[in-house]
Design an enzyme around this catalytic site. Structure first.
Site, PDB file in Angstrom:
ATOM      1  N   GLU A 118       0.819  -1.124  -0.177  1.00 53.30           N
ATOM      2  CA  GLU A 118      -0.056   0.040   0.054  1.00 53.30           C
ATOM      3  C   GLU A 118       1.017   1.168   0.195  1.00 53.30           C
ATOM      4  OE1 GLU A 118      -3.187  -0.036  -1.172  1.00 53.30           O
ATOM      5  OE2 GLU A 118      -3.164  -1.683   0.597  1.00 53.30           O
ATOM      6  N   HIS A 119       0.637   2.155  -0.776  1.00 52.70           N
ATOM      7  CA  HIS A 119       1.170   3.401  -1.154  1.00 52.70           C
ATOM      8  C   HIS A 119       2.661   3.423  -1.322  1.00 52.70           C
ATOM      9  CE1 HIS A 119      -1.867   6.008   0.414  1.00 52.70           C
ATOM     10  NE2 HIS A 119      -2.165   5.411   1.355  1.00 52.70           N
TER      11      HIS A 119
ATOM     12  N   ASP B  30       3.179   2.090  -4.998  1.00 48.54           N
ATOM     13  CA  ASP B  30       3.033   2.373  -6.548  1.00 48.54           C
ATOM     14  C   ASP B  30       3.638   3.545  -6.891  1.00 48.54           C
ATOM     15  OD1 ASP B  30       0.946   3.526  -5.489  1.00 48.54           O
ATOM     16  OD2 ASP B  30      -0.243   2.560  -7.347  1.00 48.54           O
TER      17      ASP B  30
ATOM     18  N   SER C 298     -11.241   0.802  -5.629  1.00 48.03           N
ATOM     19  CA  SER C 298     -10.972   1.107  -6.953  1.00 48.03           C
ATOM     20  C   SER C 298     -12.107   1.334  -7.813  1.00 48.03           C
ATOM     21  CB  SER C 298      -9.878   0.399  -7.512  1.00 48.03           C
ATOM     22  OG  SER C 298      -9.317   1.255  -8.589  1.00 48.03           O
ATOM     23  N   SER C 299     -13.246   1.901  -7.369  1.00 52.44           N
ATOM     24  CA  SER C 299     -14.372   2.300  -8.043  1.00 52.44           C
ATOM     25  C   SER C 299     -14.424   3.393  -9.077  1.00 52.44           C
ATOM     26  CB  SER C 299     -15.623   2.577  -7.075  1.00 52.44           C
ATOM     27  OG  SER C 299     -15.445   3.386  -6.465  1.00 52.44           O
TER      28      SER C 299
ATOM     29  N   ASP D  10      -3.995   0.662  -9.723  1.00 56.13           N
ATOM     30  CA  ASP D  10      -5.355   0.303  -9.876  1.00 56.13           C
ATOM     31  C   ASP D  10      -5.778  -0.061 -11.250  1.00 56.13           C
ATOM     32  OD1 ASP D  10      -5.611   0.991  -7.426  1.00 56.13           O
ATOM     33  OD2 ASP D  10      -6.585   2.951  -7.364  1.00 56.13           O
TER      34      ASP D  10
ATOM     35  N   LYS E  33     -10.498   9.956  -2.243  1.00 53.31           N
ATOM     36  CA  LYS E  33      -9.014  10.796  -2.277  1.00 53.31           C
ATOM     37  C   LYS E  33      -9.040  11.866  -3.205  1.00 53.31           C
ATOM     38  CE  LYS E  33      -7.153   7.191  -5.405  1.00 53.31           C
ATOM     39  NZ  LYS E  33      -6.418   6.049  -5.476  1.00 53.31           N
TER      40      LYS E  33
END
Length: 489
Positions: A63-64, A66, A165-166, A210, A255
């Site tokens: 997480e965090h 990429d 990740s919608s 994503d 976000k």
């Protein structure tokens, strides 16, 4: 329109190109697509020409990292954004109709005058995510862009603002749909790259995870996705018998509506440059990702961690501290180092952010290595190690990256009490946790406990919304699904 715009015959679904498939009645998504097609016909008076499906995703670990150049290990979930699309050569209009018209307003605009208006407060309107995708293809094609109108009906069952990740799924779906209308090659890696770049129109400086998993996912596998030196995905078989459960805290965090996410990006970029200057690199300003500096200085994970501990000694840095260390003015800091949404920042936690990223990148590689070991020989101890890595990841996200939330912590605490390893997934500050259960039976029992001890105690308005189907939209077991798909009837 031709049946396929990818220009490559015989593509297998899930390989390098998005192949055009015939919609089969036995397909899991058949009923959803047929229902959406009927809505499309009701809205536009004609049948759709093709359908697009793009999944949401859950990140198992990584997480965090990429946007710092490091690899991640997500899988696509069964929940997805679906589109029914038709070209309208007689007009240059983009027409969007959402199946849930009460929640998502109708939107029309001229494709030659696309504009994304970002509000000063709150998140962008839903249709702006679709416009991002259209603009991405427009920019990619340049003079080759054809003025063809697009009619779209859409629906989604990826929980909104939940870390699944919608929003990226919607952008990626728009990219795929527009590319097909324009008869582009449907190269998965190219479309993933376009999707990641154009989402920045919405103000989010994401790292590409994503969008990559949206296109590169394969049924039955997680994917180890690398971004350096180029985008690459390696299928990873998850432990036999294990089941992953996604639990939504029901705290929504968009976000793009907050600067929290972009603040972390900026802190990582500043830390990278600080470390680059400490190594006396003449081009230190060019380093914006930890991965690039790692390669330049030939650091392994342990040595990199030591460099962070040695060079970033303070828990908090002021603007003056950073300007002095980098030899820049405050004006330069604002102009060259901060982004529009982070101009207000006065203090920076460079040490904590850097430690999380470097340590988390190591956990991703260990997770993949253990999964590969488990394919060669089953080991309960190795499965436990995967759980420990997930727990370490969550602790780091809470303590070093500060992107958890009290309700996420309640879910994680309930998981720990059940002997289940869980961690926040997605950007954080709300959204979901992902938990690893050792069997389907254990997962079923775990879900029962969460429904009883967490979801039954939700505030009344949330309880009424989620209780209508026994909270099954909020907490569910999931299996790795395919990436982006395109269907014709």
């Amino acid at each position: 329109m031709a049946a396929s715009g990818n220009g490559t015959a015989g593509n297998v679904p899930g390989e390098e190109h998005v192949a055009v498939q015939h919609l089969q009645p036995q397909s899991k998504i058949y009923d959803r697509l047929v229902s959406l097609g009927a809505f499309y016909k009701q809205q536009y008076g004609t049948e759709p020409e093709f359908y697009v499906r793009v999944p949401g995703r859950v990140n198992l670990i990584g997480e965090h990292v990429d946007y710092c150049g490091y690899s991640v290990l997500p899988m696509a979930v069964e929940q997805s954004i679906i589109l029914a699309i038709g070209a309208n050569p007689e007009q240059t209009q983009l027409q969007l109709r959402h199946l849930d018209g009460k929640k998502f307003q109708t939107f029309d605009c001229d494709l030659n005058a696309l504009e994304i208006k970002l509000p000063k407060v709150g998140g962008p309107a839903w249709y702006n995510y679709f416009i991002c995708g259209v603009k991405g293809i427009q920019e990619e094609l340049g003079a080759k862009w054809r003025e063809t109108g697009i009619r779209v009906a859409l629906s989604g069952n990826v929980p909104l603002a939940a870390g699944l990740s919608s929003s990226s799924a919607l952008v990626s779906a728009a990219v795929l749909a527009t590319a097909h209308v324009q008869s582009m090659s449907l190269d998965r890696k190219l479309l993933a790259s376009i999707s990641a770049s154009c989402e920045q129109y919405i103000g989010t400086h994401s790292g590409g995870m994503d969008q990559a998993i949206a296109y590169l996912a394969k049924n039955g596998y997680a994917q180890h996705i690398e971004f350096h030196p180029k985008l690459n995905a390696t299928p990873v078989m998850l432990p036999a018998g294990c089941c992953f459960v996604v639990a939504n805290s029901c705290v929504h965090k968009n976000k793009a509506a907050s600067s929290d996410y972009n603040e972390r990006v900026v802190e990582c970029r500043l830390a990278t440059r600080w470390l680059a200057k400490s190594q006396k690199l003449p081009n230190w300003q060019d380093f914006m990702r930890f991965k690039d500096l790692e390669e330049e200085c030939q650091l392994d994970n342990a040595a990199y961690e030591q460099l962070v501990l040695q060079q970033l000694k303070q828990s908090l840095y002021t603007r003056d501290d950073i300007c002095e260390a980098l030899g820049i003015t405050e004006q330069q800091l604002e102009t060259d180092f901060l982004t529009p949404s982070t101009q207000h920042m006065q203090q920076f936690k460079l040490r904590q952010r850097a430690l999380h990223v470097i340590q988390e990148s190591g956990r991703v590689l260990k997770f993949r290595q253990i999964c590969e070991q488990l394919q060669r020989r089953p080991s309960k101890e190795d499965v436990k190690q995967l759980g420990k890595l997930m727990q370490q990841s969550h602790h780091s996200l809470r303590e070093l990256y500060e992107c958890s939330h009290p309700d996420l912590e309640r879910l994680v605490a309930l998981s720990t009490k059940q002997g289940v390893s869980a961690r926040v997934t997605g950007a954080g500050w709300g959204g979901c946790i992902v938990a690893m259960c050792e069997s389907m039976e254990a997962a079923e029992e775990y879900v029962k406990v969460l429904k009883r001890d967490y979801y039954a105690e939700l505030p009344e308005h949330l309880w009424e919304y989620y209780a209508t189907n026994d909270f099954n939209e909020a907490v569910f077991a999931t299996v790795p699904s395919n990436g982006a798909e395109l269907f014709i009837q």
